[in-house]
Design a protein around this motif. Sequence first.
Motif, mmCIF file in Angstrom:
data_model
loop_
_atom_site.group_PDB
_atom_site.id
_atom_site.type_symbol
_atom_site.label_atom_id
_atom_site.label_comp_id
_atom_site.label_asym_id
_atom_site.label_seq_id
_atom_site.Cartn_x
_atom_site.Cartn_y
_atom_site.Cartn_z
ATOM 1 N N GLN A 199 5.641 -1.459 -3.834
ATOM 2 C CA GLN A 199 5.751 -0.139 -3.211
ATOM 3 C C GLN A 199 5.511 0.976 -4.227
ATOM 4 O OE1 GLN A 199 9.454 1.264 -0.999
ATOM 5 N NE2 GLN A 199 8.375 0.108 0.572
ATOM 6 N N SER A 200 4.701 1.961 -3.814
ATOM 7 C CA SER A 200 4.323 3.052 -4.716
ATOM 8 C C SER A 200 5.217 4.272 -4.586
ATOM 9 C CB SER A 200 2.883 3.477 -4.415
ATOM 10 O OG SER A 200 2.795 4.053 -3.112
ATOM 11 N N ASN A 201 5.972 4.358 -3.478
ATOM 12 C CA ASN A 201 6.797 5.531 -3.150
ATOM 13 C C ASN A 201 5.950 6.773 -2.860
ATOM 14 O OD1 ASN A 201 9.271 4.146 -3.505
ATOM 15 N ND2 ASN A 201 9.123 4.425 -5.718
ATOM 16 N N ARG A 202 4.673 6.557 -2.536
ATOM 17 C CA ARG A 202 3.805 7.683 -2.158
ATOM 18 C C ARG A 202 3.736 7.866 -0.647
ATOM 19 N NH1 ARG A 202 -1.549 8.682 -5.682
ATOM 20 N NH2 ARG A 202 -1.537 10.424 -4.224
ATOM 21 N N HIS A 203 4.351 6.939 0.104
ATOM 22 C CA HIS A 203 4.360 7.039 1.565
ATOM 23 C C HIS A 203 5.795 7.170 2.048
ATOM 24 C CE1 HIS A 203 0.143 5.820 1.531
ATOM 25 N NE2 HIS A 203 0.482 4.812 0.743
ATOM 26 N N ASP A 204 6.003 7.991 3.073
ATOM 27 C CA ASP A 204 7.351 8.157 3.597
ATOM 28 C C ASP A 204 7.655 7.071 4.635
ATOM 29 O OD1 ASP A 204 5.918 8.908 5.841
ATOM 30 O OD2 ASP A 204 6.328 11.041 5.610
ATOM 31 N N GLN A 205 8.894 7.078 5.115
ATOM 32 C CA GLN A 205 9.319 6.041 6.058
ATOM 33 C C GLN A 205 8.530 6.107 7.355
ATOM 34 O OE1 GLN A 205 11.403 3.562 5.221
ATOM 35 N NE2 GLN A 205 10.838 2.671 7.198
ATOM 36 N N ALA A 206 8.114 7.312 7.731
ATOM 37 C CA ALA A 206 7.338 7.463 8.975
ATOM 38 C C ALA A 206 6.025 6.688 8.895
ATOM 39 C CB ALA A 206 7.059 8.941 9.234
ATOM 40 N N PHE A 207 5.427 6.630 7.707
ATOM 41 C CA PHE A 207 4.182 5.880 7.524
ATOM 42 C C PHE A 207 4.401 4.400 7.821
ATOM 43 C CE2 PHE A 207 1.580 3.173 4.791
ATOM 44 C CZ PHE A 207 0.297 3.616 5.072
ATOM 45 N N TYR A 208 5.483 3.836 7.242
ATOM 46 C CA TYR A 208 5.754 2.408 7.437
ATOM 47 C C TYR A 208 6.196 2.119 8.870
ATOM 48 C CZ TYR A 208 5.403 2.072 2.378
ATOM 49 O OH TYR A 208 4.942 2.117 1.095
ATOM 50 N N ASP A 209 6.957 3.049 9.469
ATOM 51 C CA ASP A 209 7.368 2.867 10.871
ATOM 52 C C ASP A 209 6.141 2.808 11.778
ATOM 53 O OD1 ASP A 209 9.992 2.857 10.107
ATOM 54 O OD2 ASP A 209 10.376 4.950 10.658
ATOM 55 N N SER A 210 5.178 3.682 11.522
ATOM 56 C CA SER A 210 3.951 3.701 12.319
ATOM 57 C C SER A 210 3.157 2.412 12.121
ATOM 58 C CB SER A 210 3.099 4.914 11.920
ATOM 59 O OG SER A 210 1.850 4.876 12.568
ATOM 60 N N MET A 211 3.094 1.948 10.875
ATOM 61 C CA MET A 211 2.342 0.720 10.562
ATOM 62 C C MET A 211 2.933 -0.471 11.299
ATOM 63 S SD MET A 211 1.640 -0.955 6.789
ATOM 64 C CE MET A 211 3.332 -1.530 6.553
ATOM 65 N N TRP A 230 -1.342 3.177 -0.712
ATOM 66 C CA TRP A 230 -1.136 3.192 -2.163
ATOM 67 C C TRP A 230 -0.041 2.187 -2.524
ATOM 68 C CZ3 TRP A 230 -4.019 5.559 -5.805
ATOM 69 C CH2 TRP A 230 -4.875 6.579 -5.394
ATOM 70 N N ASN A 231 -0.321 1.355 -3.525
ATOM 71 C CA ASN A 231 0.670 0.423 -4.043
ATOM 72 C C ASN A 231 0.720 0.530 -5.562
ATOM 73 O OD1 ASN A 231 2.015 -0.699 -1.882
ATOM 74 N ND2 ASN A 231 0.551 -2.347 -1.575
ATOM 75 N N ARG A 232 1.629 -0.223 -6.162
ATOM 76 C CA ARG A 232 1.835 -0.140 -7.611
ATOM 77 C C ARG A 232 1.703 -1.530 -8.235
ATOM 78 N NH1 ARG A 232 4.220 3.957 -10.309
ATOM 79 N NH2 ARG A 232 5.113 4.783 -8.362
ATOM 80 N N ARG A 233 0.921 -1.632 -9.312
ATOM 81 C CA ARG A 233 0.781 -2.902 -10.017
ATOM 82 C C ARG A 233 2.041 -3.199 -10.834
ATOM 83 N NH1 ARG A 233 -4.953 -2.984 -9.395
ATOM 84 N NH2 ARG A 233 -5.858 -0.956 -9.891
ATOM 85 N N LYS A 234 2.101 -4.395 -11.378
ATOM 86 C CA LYS A 234 3.255 -4.790 -12.184
ATOM 87 C C LYS A 234 3.438 -3.864 -13.381
ATOM 88 C CE LYS A 234 5.127 -8.630 -14.893
ATOM 89 N NZ LYS A 234 4.874 -9.977 -15.439
ATOM 90 N N ASP A 235 2.306 -3.402 -13.973
ATOM 91 C CA ASP A 235 2.407 -2.533 -15.151
ATOM 92 C C ASP A 235 2.710 -1.078 -14.795
ATOM 93 O OD1 ASP A 235 0.030 -1.596 -14.108
ATOM 94 O OD2 ASP A 235 -1.237 -2.284 -15.757
#
Length: 434
Positions: free
Chosen positions: A190-202, A217-222
């Motif tokens: 998780q990148s924390n660039r999307h709000d909960q409404a984004f995931y609820d819609s998905m 947007w997502n986040r790599r291990k680094d």
Amino acid sequence: MNEKKHKGQSIHAASIVGEQFIKTIMDSTPNMMGYWSTDLRCRYANNAFSEWFGMPPEKIIGIRFQDLVSAQLFAQNEPHIRGVLAGEPQRFERTLNKADGSVGHIIGHYIPDFGADGTVRGFSIQASEVTGLKEIEAKLKLAACVFENTLDGVLITDVNGTILSVNPGFIEITGYTADEAVGQTPRILQSNRHDQAFYDSMWGEIEANGCWHGKIWNRRKDGELYLQRMTISMVPDEDGKPMRYVSVFRDITALWRKDEYIKHLAFHDALTDLPNRTLLMDRIDQKLLHAERERSQFALMFLDLDGFKLVNDRLGHNVGDDLLKDVAKRLLELVRRSDTVARVGGDEFIFILDNPQGRDEVAEVASRIVSSINEPIDVHGEAFQIGVSIGIAVFPVDGDTSANLIKNADTAMYAAKSAGRNNIRFFSTVGRVS
């Protein structure tokens, strides 16, 4: 005597019943079962055996092994026949042609039958058709091959979101190994660039349609953020309820950056990276709308460098370009978040001052610009000093459109330039320059 005879008849009858019972079981089993003596003649074949070869049992019984199958198949089976006649059980897999012309796959067993003296007196055959399983196995192998070799990342979770499996593409894109990912949830990305409404819609779309596709947007291990194009599909069980979720994604960060760069070039000056005339006009229009709504004002300052042409002609465009870059940098240091500075020509810039508190503040900012540009500029180890002439038009008194404001500020700038270096002039409300 009669009692003994009756008892013998009962035993014989029971034996016949028992044999019939066993025969019924053997004929009912879907596995092929048969018995062959050491002279390789068939002594027993059940219904499944007969159906495979398309012959009734009475025609199979007594037939020689080599007469029942092709010469090629007999040659393949001969090593196993020798092995079982030597007392060693045999197991093998074989692809065979059925009587109906179709191809079937079997797993065969040759089991030696030992006599009381320990010698082999024959062998039984048990063969299970696994054609359907082999077809499934082939499909699974193909799916596994695609899973392992696709460049896209693949992530499989259970209904609770626990990661069950990832492919090499996932490892390459995210930086997480399979051991690090399996047992976790996709929240590790998780990148924390999307709000909960984004995931609820998905997830609402997945529940309604069984799948979702889009950009996320997502986040790599680094810790690096990356943009991916992703599809999430729900895998249902027999009742249509979710059993698995499969996510397939591709890293499109480089493509996005290229796209953003092209967009940036369309609205920014290639040399200084300041907004160009197109973006400037849009910013002015936005200021006009905001100012009318809020009853506020803004000042538009037209800047033209003094002495720049002389430096550019004497030392060349490379020095001139570096000089313009330094001017842009100095102007940006004076810009507030709500202000704009743009390059609109060779050595011409426009500075938009948002909602100044009167003419005095506009004049003060203009004076700071003059002072900043007048500071010596070091280019390739040589110090240069140039000046700037500034013409100012204020909304709404000096114009109510972007074209009028720029024209009037330009007029004021020429008046300032006519008066000598480093001058500032305001455009008056009657069209004269003060």
